[in-house]
Scaffold this motif. Sequence first.
Motif, PDB file in Angstrom:
ATOM      1  N   ASP A   1     116.277  47.831 -31.489  1.00 20.58           N
ATOM      2  CA  ASP A   1     116.550  49.206 -31.911  1.00 20.58           C
ATOM      3  C   ASP A   1     115.718  50.194 -31.083  1.00 20.58           C
ATOM      4  O   ASP A   1     114.494  50.222 -31.159  1.00 20.58           O
ATOM      5  CB  ASP A   1     116.209  49.350 -33.404  1.00 20.58           C
ATOM      6  N   ASP A   2     116.401  50.997 -30.315  1.00 15.05           N
ATOM      7  CA  ASP A   2     115.691  51.949 -29.452  1.00 15.05           C
ATOM      8  C   ASP A   2     114.947  53.005 -30.257  1.00 15.05           C
ATOM      9  O   ASP A   2     113.878  53.460 -29.857  1.00 15.05           O
ATOM     10  CB  ASP A   2     116.687  52.653 -28.528  1.00 15.05           C
ATOM     11  N   ARG A   3     115.563  53.387 -31.378  1.00  8.91           N
ATOM     12  CA  ARG A   3     114.956  54.484 -32.139  1.00  8.91           C
ATOM     13  C   ARG A   3     113.584  54.089 -32.689  1.00  8.91           C
ATOM     14  O   ARG A   3     112.644  54.861 -32.640  1.00  8.91           O
ATOM     15  CB  ARG A   3     115.873  54.873 -33.308  1.00  8.91           C
TER      16      ARG A   3
ATOM     17  N   ALA B   1     110.048  55.708 -31.876  1.00 11.10           N
ATOM     18  CA  ALA B   1     109.166  56.244 -32.913  1.00 11.10           C
ATOM     19  C   ALA B   1     107.780  55.630 -32.821  1.00 11.10           C
ATOM     20  O   ALA B   1     106.781  56.281 -33.102  1.00 11.10           O
ATOM     21  CB  ALA B   1     109.769  55.972 -34.292  1.00 11.10           C
TER      22      ALA B   1
END
Lengths: 230, 125, 231
Positions: B53-55, B59
């Motif tokens: 997951d890039d997000r 973060a």
Amino acid sequence: MDFLRYVKTLAWKDVRVEFRSREIIYTMSFFAAMVVLLFSFAFSRQSATSSEMMDVSDLSPGFVWVAVLFAGTLGLSRAFDRERETGTMRALLLAPIPRAAIFLGKSVAIAIMVLVVQAVVVPLVALFFDAPLFAHPLPLVITLLLGTIGFSVVGSVFAAMLLKAGSRDVLLPVVLYPILVPLFIAAIKATAAMLDGSLEDCWFWIRFLAVYDTIFLIAALWTFESLVIE
Amino acid sequence: MTLRATTLRVLPVLALLLLGFSAVPGVANAQVKGPAPYASEIRDKCIAEMEKDDRILAACEGSHSSKYHVLDAKQAITNKQFVVAAYAALWGIVTIFVLVLWLRQRKLSVEITRLQAELKKAAAE
Amino acid sequence: MTDSSRSAPLFIGAAVACIFGFGYTLSLIFYQTPLSAGPLYFNQKIFYYHVPCAFMLFLAVIICGIASINYLRGRNQKWDDVSVAAAEVSVVFGTIVMVTGVLWAKPAWGKWWVWDARLTSALLLWMTMIAYQLVRKYGGAGSERLASGLGVFAMVNIPLVYASTRLWKTNHPSANTVPSLDPSMRAALWFSVLLFTVFFILLLRLRIDARRAERRLYECREMALDAGIIE
């Protein structure tokens, strides 16, 4: 009922003396008006966008009560100075009347003077700052009355105690104001609630004022008895 | 003689043992501080999933940078100054009050004893 | 001073206990309580001394009020001494509360002062007790009666001040919600409160003795004047 008659007589004595010269009422009212004027210089600002003056009517409860408080202090010390100069306080204390009656008579007289000042200040503030102070006359009158009662009760105790003190003019506000702060807050809040039209809040603060007055009336009656002894 | 010899031999051993025991709490602490990452299938899976997951990666990116540590440390240090100032002020005020009180008291007692002595003398005369 | 010399061993014992006790509180505060979670971190350590001092401020004002009432009732100088001592000690604790409070507020709220109910009522009480000192000092003859009156009124005023300031700022952001305390924190706080109470009593005692000595000196002066020793 003798007691109430004494109170009435004593208060009437003070009021009659005052209305003969009108010294205290004139000076107090002028001073209060001057304070209001100073407030208008201090807090009225030109708005940034137009040449209109900015609306400061929301500050008017503060103007009213600070002016009344200052002028009232002035009147208090003057009223008791008069007693001292003529030596009437001693005569009163020697007279066969209860101390509480002397005290109440004096506070009633002072309350009347403060009410006269308010009769000048409130219309003046309403006029200068375009504040809708008279929108709710009944709460306004009750607030003014209860505030005045609290002020004159507490003020009379301390002014009477300071009768003999050396630097009484300076000490009177020093001892008076910290004790009066709850009254001051409640009176300003009640007046501000009136301006906002939130009468429920206004009645709440009026009740607070009534509680304050009752408590300090009892405390003052008790202390005056033992405080002012020649 | 033999007794003495054994004592001589045993003492260093005892001393060494004592030293060793005294180190035990430290060792225990060290173990508590750095537990070995435990092995679990879900753990590995979770890490693998999160890395997809890039997000989450984005973060997480800033939060481990030294910038935040510096900020936190700064905050802690400034707070420390406030705490030190508060405690210093408290003890300063108390000390001054007690000192003033004590000095005044001493001056008064000196004066009282002097006057009393003089009074006594005057009475005797 | 016969009175103080009779209780001297107790006094000294309590003073020594206080010194050790304060040492112990320091160890409790800095080593045996966890650092506060949240933005306060280390700053929360001020709390353990600030809160007891605030309690002592209120306690001192109440003692002053009760002593004033008793004085006005019977005109017993003893009560006047207690009232003076309590008022002065309350100013000391009030000053401590203000200074530590301001130092606490800056990191916690980002501002030195916030018009919060607790702050405002403590400030007002403190101001009243300063007024008491001014009256004592500059009131001249009969100032003790005036000061006692102020003491009574100050005590009566406490609930009113608190109620009015709390209602005055009803919609203040709840920045001052005391974080749910760790048991060790609570223990440290209560120990600190206990210790400050003992310390408060000691200070009060000390101040009462000083006041008595003042009066004795005055009496001695009078006697000496009568005897013609001093002018």
